[in-house]
Design a protein around this motif. Sequence first.
Motif, PDB file in Angstrom:
ATOM      1  N   VAL A  42       0.816  -1.203   0.000  1.00 25.39           N
ATOM      2  CA  VAL A  42       0.000   0.000   0.000  1.00 25.39           C
ATOM      3  C   VAL A  42       0.855   1.259   0.000  1.00 25.39           C
ATOM      4  CG1 VAL A  42      -1.514   1.341   1.482  1.00 25.39           C
ATOM      5  CG2 VAL A  42      -2.040  -1.041   1.006  1.00 25.39           C
ATOM      6  N   ILE A  43       1.962   1.212   0.795  1.00 26.34           N
ATOM      7  CA  ILE A  43       2.790   2.411   0.910  1.00 26.34           C
ATOM      8  C   ILE A  43       3.852   2.404  -0.167  1.00 26.34           C
ATOM      9  CG2 ILE A  43       4.362   3.662   2.408  1.00 26.34           C
ATOM     10  CD1 ILE A  43       2.699   2.423   4.707  1.00 26.34           C
ATOM     11  N   SER A  44       3.666   3.285  -1.113  1.00 24.60           N
ATOM     12  CA  SER A  44       4.568   3.311  -2.254  1.00 24.60           C
ATOM     13  C   SER A  44       5.864   4.023  -1.866  1.00 24.60           C
ATOM     14  CB  SER A  44       3.888   4.056  -3.394  1.00 24.60           C
ATOM     15  OG  SER A  44       3.510   5.327  -2.936  1.00 24.60           O
ATOM     16  N   PRO A  45       6.914   3.794  -2.656  1.00 21.07           N
ATOM     17  CA  PRO A  45       8.194   4.434  -2.352  1.00 21.07           C
ATOM     18  C   PRO A  45       8.085   5.965  -2.278  1.00 21.07           C
ATOM     19  CG  PRO A  45       8.448   2.813  -4.080  1.00 21.07           C
ATOM     20  CD  PRO A  45       7.001   2.883  -3.777  1.00 21.07           C
ATOM     21  N   GLU A  46       7.248   6.553  -3.155  1.00 25.19           N
ATOM     22  CA  GLU A  46       7.141   8.018  -3.126  1.00 25.19           C
ATOM     23  C   GLU A  46       6.609   8.466  -1.782  1.00 25.19           C
ATOM     24  OE1 GLU A  46       6.190   5.836  -5.985  1.00 25.19           O
ATOM     25  OE2 GLU A  46       4.392   7.084  -6.203  1.00 25.19           O
ATOM     26  N   LEU A  47       5.630   7.714  -1.311  1.00 29.34           N
ATOM     27  CA  LEU A  47       5.015   8.038  -0.039  1.00 29.34           C
ATOM     28  C   LEU A  47       6.058   7.954   1.074  1.00 29.34           C
ATOM     29  CD1 LEU A  47       2.152   8.798   0.381  1.00 29.34           C
ATOM     30  CD2 LEU A  47       1.620   6.461   1.029  1.00 29.34           C
ATOM     31  N   LEU A  48       6.851   6.889   1.006  1.00 31.11           N
ATOM     32  CA  LEU A  48       7.852   6.658   2.031  1.00 31.11           C
ATOM     33  C   LEU A  48       8.897   7.770   2.025  1.00 31.11           C
ATOM     34  CD1 LEU A  48       8.094   4.441   4.072  1.00 31.11           C
ATOM     35  CD2 LEU A  48       9.843   3.394   2.647  1.00 31.11           C
ATOM     36  N   ILE A  49       9.303   8.173   0.821  1.00 30.75           N
ATOM     37  CA  ILE A  49      10.293   9.254   0.720  1.00 30.75           C
ATOM     38  C   ILE A  49       9.729  10.515   1.350  1.00 30.75           C
ATOM     39  CG2 ILE A  49      11.453  10.802  -0.907  1.00 30.75           C
ATOM     40  CD1 ILE A  49      11.783   8.349  -2.725  1.00 30.75           C
ATOM     41  N   GLY A  50       8.438  10.767   1.067  1.00 30.17           N
ATOM     42  CA  GLY A  50       7.782  11.933   1.664  1.00 30.17           C
ATOM     43  C   GLY A  50       7.816  11.855   3.176  1.00 30.17           C
ATOM     44  N   PHE A  51       7.450  10.694   3.702  1.00 28.65           N
ATOM     45  CA  PHE A  51       7.451  10.550   5.161  1.00 28.65           C
ATOM     46  C   PHE A  51       8.830  10.804   5.731  1.00 28.65           C
ATOM     47  CE2 PHE A  51       3.745   7.392   4.784  1.00 28.65           C
ATOM     48  CZ  PHE A  51       2.846   8.435   4.904  1.00 28.65           C
ATOM     49  N   ILE A  52       9.820  10.219   5.096  1.00 30.85           N
ATOM     50  CA  ILE A  52      11.178  10.367   5.633  1.00 30.85           C
ATOM     51  C   ILE A  52      11.603  11.825   5.589  1.00 30.85           C
ATOM     52  CG2 ILE A  52      13.595   9.754   5.249  1.00 30.85           C
ATOM     53  CD1 ILE A  52      12.589   6.991   4.394  1.00 30.85           C
ATOM     54  N   PHE A  53      11.280  12.485   4.478  1.00 35.80           N
ATOM     55  CA  PHE A  53      11.664  13.894   4.369  1.00 35.80           C
ATOM     56  C   PHE A  53      11.031  14.713   5.488  1.00 35.80           C
ATOM     57  CE2 PHE A  53      10.576  18.186   3.027  1.00 35.80           C
ATOM     58  CZ  PHE A  53      11.835  18.697   2.752  1.00 35.80           C
ATOM     59  N   TYR A  54       9.709  14.546   5.664  1.00 40.18           N
ATOM     60  CA  TYR A  54       9.037  15.369   6.674  1.00 40.18           C
ATOM     61  C   TYR A  54       9.438  14.961   8.083  1.00 40.18           C
ATOM     62  CZ  TYR A  54       6.319  17.617   3.083  1.00 40.18           C
ATOM     63  OH  TYR A  54       5.957  18.356   2.005  1.00 40.18           O
ATOM     64  N   PHE A  55       9.747  13.687   8.244  1.00 44.11           N
ATOM     65  CA  PHE A  55      10.204  13.227   9.556  1.00 44.11           C
ATOM     66  C   PHE A  55      11.518  13.914   9.918  1.00 44.11           C
ATOM     67  CE2 PHE A  55      12.235  10.511  12.614  1.00 44.11           C
ATOM     68  CZ  PHE A  55      11.187  10.052  13.383  1.00 44.11           C
ATOM     69  N   VAL A  56      12.454  13.901   8.983  1.00 42.11           N
ATOM     70  CA  VAL A  56      13.777  14.468   9.253  1.00 42.11           C
ATOM     71  C   VAL A  56      13.677  15.972   9.486  1.00 42.11           C
ATOM     72  CG1 VAL A  56      16.032  14.924   8.244  1.00 42.11           C
ATOM     73  CG2 VAL A  56      15.029  12.664   8.049  1.00 42.11           C
ATOM     74  N   MET A  96       2.588  14.962   6.328  1.00 38.84           N
ATOM     75  CA  MET A  96       2.620  13.499   6.400  1.00 38.84           C
ATOM     76  C   MET A  96       1.204  12.946   6.286  1.00 38.84           C
ATOM     77  SD  MET A  96       5.036  12.268   9.419  1.00 38.84           S
ATOM     78  CE  MET A  96       6.785  12.096   9.276  1.00 38.84           C
ATOM     79  N   ASN A  97       0.320  13.599   7.014  1.00 34.50           N
ATOM     80  CA  ASN A  97      -1.077  13.202   7.022  1.00 34.50           C
ATOM     81  C   ASN A  97      -1.699  13.282   5.641  1.00 34.50           C
ATOM     82  OD1 ASN A  97      -2.640  12.218   9.066  1.00 34.50           O
ATOM     83  ND2 ASN A  97      -2.548  14.099  10.240  1.00 34.50           N
ATOM     84  N   ARG A  98      -1.276  14.312   4.887  1.00 30.88           N
ATOM     85  CA  ARG A  98      -1.910  14.563   3.598  1.00 30.88           C
ATOM     86  C   ARG A  98      -1.266  13.791   2.461  1.00 30.88           C
ATOM     87  NH1 ARG A  98      -1.758  20.678   2.379  1.00 30.88           N
ATOM     88  NH2 ARG A  98      -2.939  19.954   0.581  1.00 30.88           N
ATOM     89  N   MET A  99      -0.045  13.346   2.672  1.00 24.03           N
ATOM     90  CA  MET A  99       0.738  12.760   1.582  1.00 24.03           C
ATOM     91  C   MET A  99      -0.042  11.743   0.751  1.00 24.03           C
ATOM     92  SD  MET A  99       3.507  13.972   0.859  1.00 24.03           S
ATOM     93  CE  MET A  99       4.616  12.876  -0.013  1.00 24.03           C
ATOM     94  N   ALA A 100      -0.801  10.888   1.445  1.00 26.46           N
ATOM     95  CA  ALA A 100      -1.448   9.795   0.734  1.00 26.46           C
ATOM     96  C   ALA A 100      -2.579  10.279  -0.161  1.00 26.46           C
ATOM     97  CB  ALA A 100      -1.974   8.779   1.729  1.00 26.46           C
TER      98      ALA A 100
END
Lengths: 537, 310
Positions: free
Chosen positions: A396-410, A478-482
């Motif tokens: 379900v969680i695509s790489p783009e989504l994951l990259i977004g999460f990591i970016f906003y997390f950092v 992060m919430n909106r990314m999906a």
Amino acid sequence: MIRIYRVALREYMENAKTKGFWIGILLFPLMIWLMLEVPRFLEEKGIPTRHVIIVANDDVAGDISRQRLTLLNRQKSLSSLQQHLAKETADQRAEMLENTEFDAAELLEKLEEGLSQISPDAGAINPFNPEQLVEIGDLVPDEMLLNDFRWKALKNLLISQLPEGSAAFVEPELRFKEVSLPSDLTSESTNEEIENALRPYLRGEKLFPSTDENVDLFALVIIPENVFDGENQIRFWSTNLADTDLLDAITSSLSEHARNLEYEKREISTSDVTEIAALRIRSNNFNPNKEAGEEKVGIRDKIRQYAPIGFVYLLWIAIFSVAQMLLNNTIEEKSNRIIEVLLSSVTTNELLLGKVFGVAAVGVTMQLAWIGSMITILRLKAGPGAEWVVDLMAAVISPELLIGFIFYFVTGYLFYAFLFAGIGSVCNTIKDAQNFMGPIMLILMVPLGTMMFIPNDPNGTIATAMSWIPPWSPFIMMNRMAANPPMSDIVGTGVMMIVSVIMVFWISSRVFRVGVLRTGQPPKILELLGWLRSSNS
Amino acid sequence: MATAIELKNVVKRFGEFNAVDDVSFSVEEGTICGFLGPNGAGKTTSIRMILDILRPTSGSISILGEKNASLVRDRIGYLPEEKGLYKKMTAAGIIAYFATLKGMPKKEARSIARELLQKYGLGSFMDHKCEALSKGMGQKVQVLASIAHSPDLVILDEPFSGLDPVNQEVMEEVIRDLKSQGKTVLFSTHVMSHAERICEDIVVIAAGKLAFNGTVQQAKAILPRRVRVGGESIEKVIPSLDGIVSCTPVQDGREGVLELIVEETTDSRNLLKSFFDAGVALDIFEVVKPDLHEIFVHLVGEDAREAAHR
């Protein structure tokens, strides 16, 4: 660089040596384990057999009620037999899962299809509860369970499925057991007489003498005459007000019968009623943001929409746990006057970066340990099903989504970490720091509150507006990314976050430079502004 | 000989207050220089500026041939005035950590840390956490931490404060060892006896201004030569003698003893002879050797008292 690394390494090692770190790491899996074990334990030990006296002044109503109790007892027996079966065949199923290559995406589609067939309201079924999928027993019709012969056949069939060498199935205790009235009372006695005679047993003052043993009397149910006319009410006596299962079972079965009687009276066929009640208007959700032909919105999209909550939580916990460490360390160095030696060896920027990275590494270690232990426990406890869930999540969680999460997390982490380090540098005691922490904590509470409703309207006005406020931006984005927010929002807030992090770093390093050498009262806001202006103090 | 530290017209202003006011001095390489001054004179501020922890408001500083301490920080060791250690780290660990921050490889830093602790009498406390050490031991650990990376220039801010006499001697030994290895040492203190015993050069500042910069010998020459005399009817003879500038009763409570300030050129033996020639029965004849303490009080006395009342 090497100095940043060394400061970070010390920070990491020192924190890793503290008791708090290990307690934090170990407490989490312990909690997860308890969360899984306690309900199971309670269920096993669980509710003892409830002994019930049913006084039915209406024979039909009495039969229906008793039938319902038998049904509940057999359902319990069936579900425990299923669990037994699931446990005994776990190895076989694991082996099977291992030997079968399955495509998670395809599986998801099948699951979706299956769910819409099983239940008219697919949303009510949680696709990630493996038990719900295993418990086909829920689909066994009540008539089958109530038919003594067929019930026995079903049980034998299930038991015969047990692999060789598995433990024998132990019939669980009955859920409800009816006991008869004491010999001095008959159904001819008045309600009052019965109630008065049974009162001490119901209060738990005395054990009720049943045929073979003395038991706790759970409840007395008096079903009046003409109950189906709705004139008289059922009298339910019990000190336990919390466990309403018995009363619910009886009232619902009787209501059902009353309705059926009414249908007959009005010459409506009951099978028509059932058919009509099963009518459902189905809907398909489409998302105009998606490619043509793929607009259909399925579970996959729903999960996608809600999965970010996990990441928001993760970021929040990371910031929260790190804040304390950063404050403590900076204040310790400051109040111990170690800072001066450090500053003769490293620049303020190196020190600040080293601390933030070191503490970040502590936080990441902790979270990795948590995720690792969670997966381990789930695998041990929930069997291969858990792995399956992880695979589904991964699909379900695509790489783009994951990259977004990591970016906003950092960026979110750095934003707050620099802020806390700056605050630590102007305070001499934790108490001083608390004054500054209050408002920041309030700001931090906001995304926690919004994270549940943002997925409902991910590109709405509030969500969009909040995305542009740096302290909240990483959480909200992060919430909106999906939900495929507009590219302008992603790029814009991304650039904004990078700029904000650099600014917070710049301000913090300024404040840090002056603040760490300062003793006494924490500075006033105006003074702080002065520090920012002077480049040299 | 090259210059290790040079300050030129350095001013540091905190708001309206001039903590350091137009100070210039230099420290030669390979010497031990005492940095003296009363409390609040600006010693620590000057040291922080030398180390680039603070930046001067105006003026220039050069250190080990560079304009800025951050360019040569690996060659500098620093012990700040207020001493502190990470409570949870071991003595050896903390020394090694500070040495690695100065660019020393980790392994080497560890073995040096153990070596130093052994050498200066803390061998058995190597693996104790700093919170378990006494104050004096902690301070020693910190001194060792500041010199573990074998710096060319060591700056010690009040290294003797809080140490008992035995450890003060150990501290002096540390400083002498550094000199014998060709290092430059600048240390601040307000206890003159240490400075007198181990310094070659001294810098004295008071109320942010430079009061003296030179060798200890030169400092001693600041005070006039003094001779204390006592004897029957000595006052009558004195005006008739040559080379005496002034004559006052001594301040130390002895009665009938006079302190004479004599001219630079007056030889004390000749002075003694002239007393004999004048037929005075001398009870006391002391040639006063000025110590740094007196010089210090002479140089900064006014300011120090003022500062104390401020």
